[in-house]
Structures are given as C-alpha cells and as structure tokens.
Enzyme design. Structure first.
Site, short mmCIF file in Angstrom:
data_model
loop_
_atom_site.label_atom_id
_atom_site.label_comp_id
_atom_site.label_asym_id
_atom_site.label_seq_id
_atom_site.Cartn_x
_atom_site.Cartn_y
_atom_site.Cartn_z
CG HIS A 55 -1.96 -0.97 1.34
ND1 HIS A 55 -2.09 -1.82 2.41
CD2 HIS A 55 -2.98 -1.27 0.50
CE1 HIS A 55 -3.16 -2.60 2.23
NE2 HIS A 55 -3.70 -2.28 1.07
CE LYS A 90 -13.83 -6.12 2.33
NZ LYS A 90 -12.70 -5.44 1.70
NE ARG A 99 -2.89 -6.76 -4.65
CZ ARG A 99 -3.71 -6.93 -3.63
NH1 ARG A 99 -3.25 -7.41 -2.50
NH2 ARG A 99 -4.97 -6.62 -3.71
CB SER A 133 -4.64 -6.53 4.10
OG SER A 133 -4.13 -5.28 3.75
#
Ligand code: ADP
Length: 167
Positions: free
Chosen positions: A22, A46, A95, A133
């Site tokens: 990040h 979440k 990514r 994460s």
C-alpha cells in the site's frame, strides 16, 4: 492568468492492516498528484481485524514522510466521498491478473456514477506482487508475519497482540 486546479487523488481501501505494498502505491500517487487522501472505507459487511481508529493511526504513521498525503475515513460510496473532497482521481493498486476483474467492474460503475472522476492504476513493485492484507492477517494468527512486509507501526501492533496472546 487562471490557476490550474489542485489535483487531488483519493486512495480508497480497507487497509486492514496497511502493508508496504500500500505504501508503495501511495508514494507513487504522492509523486504525481498535488494532494493525496488515503481514505479508509467503513464497510459494514466486513469484520476487520484492526478497529478503524487503529487502522487510521497505523496509516498516519506509515505515510508521515509524505507531506502531501493525509489520512481520513469514510462510509458510503467512494465516488461520493471523492466528490465531497473535490477529488477528480481515484487511485488503486494492481497486483496480479486476479485483481483485474474486480477493479474493472468498479471502474465501470464508478464512471457511470461519477463520470468526472477518473480511476488511475499503479502497479505494485515485483517484490510486493503477492503481498496482501489478507495474507498478513492469516500469518498474524501464527505470529509469523515477515517484518519487512508491514510498516513499523503495524509490526509493533502485531508484536503487542502476540504478547497479549502469550500472557
Ligand atoms: P480493498 O478492500 O478496497 O481492496 P485494500 O486495503 O485491500 O482495499 O487495498 C487498497 C488498494 O491497495 C487496492 O487497490 C489494492 O489493489 C491495493 N493493494 C493492496 N496490496 C497491494 C500490493 N501489495 N501492491 C499493490 N497494490 C496493493
């Protein structure tokens, strides 16, 4: 002479917790935009590992070397938040191929909702391509997060959690 408007970008995310991947994306954004707002989205569906306040604190420390970067939180739609801040850009990191489908879907809907806002993608450095994460949270359960994948503030928080677990 008319003044060029400030170029403000929002880097939205969950940051649960912030990783060096990040920070790499935020540094790239800080080099391109006048002002960068790293915005932690509050997603009621979440259940985060780190409470919002702690995620904000760790992020603030992780970006403290970047003078044009600030940290904030928001709930609701990302584009609405960006609008409220006068931001015309959203920054996301890419990514692997697996990020593409979700990110493209977001871009399309965000463009329908807010055509004046442009999404900009930065790519991760090769060594951070597989860093997430989710992986950090998984390894944290076993006190096995490699120290160089998270900023110092996260390393300290993880060490405290491991100590609490021992005691
Ligand atoms: P979200 O839950 O919205 O996906 P994250 O906090 O997981 O939020 O990620 C925020 C942004 O940072 C996303 O655009 C994500 O693709 C990007 N990102 C996360 N990890 C990395 C990494 N290792 N390298 C590059 N970009 C990353």
């Amino acid at each position: 002479m008319t003044k060029t408007p400030e170029r403000i970008a929002v880097c939205p995310g969950t940051y649960d917790p912030v990783t060096v991947g990040h920070v790499d994306i935020i540094e790239q954004a800080a080099a391109l935009f006048d002002r960068v707002i790293v915005a932690v989205g509050v997603n009621p569906s979440k259940k985060p590992m780190f409470p919002l306040e702690q995620r904000l604190e760790m992020l603030r420390e992780a970006v403290s070397h970047l003078p044009n970067v600030e940290v904030d939180s928001f709930d609701g739609l990302t584009v609405e938040y960006a609008r409220s801040k006068g931001a015309r850009f959203l920054v996301r990191g890419l990514r692997m191929l697996s990020d593409f489908e979700y990110e493209f879907q977001q871009v399309i809907f965000n463009r329908i909702l807010a055509p004046e806002i442009t999404t900009v993608f930065f790519t991760a450095r090769t060594e951070y391509l597989y860093l997430s994460s989710t992986m950090v949270r998984h390894l944290a359960q076993f006190d096995a997060v490699p120290p160089n994948v998270v900023p110092p503030a996260v390393r300290e928080a993880l060490a405290r959690m491991a100590d609490d677990g021992d005691g």
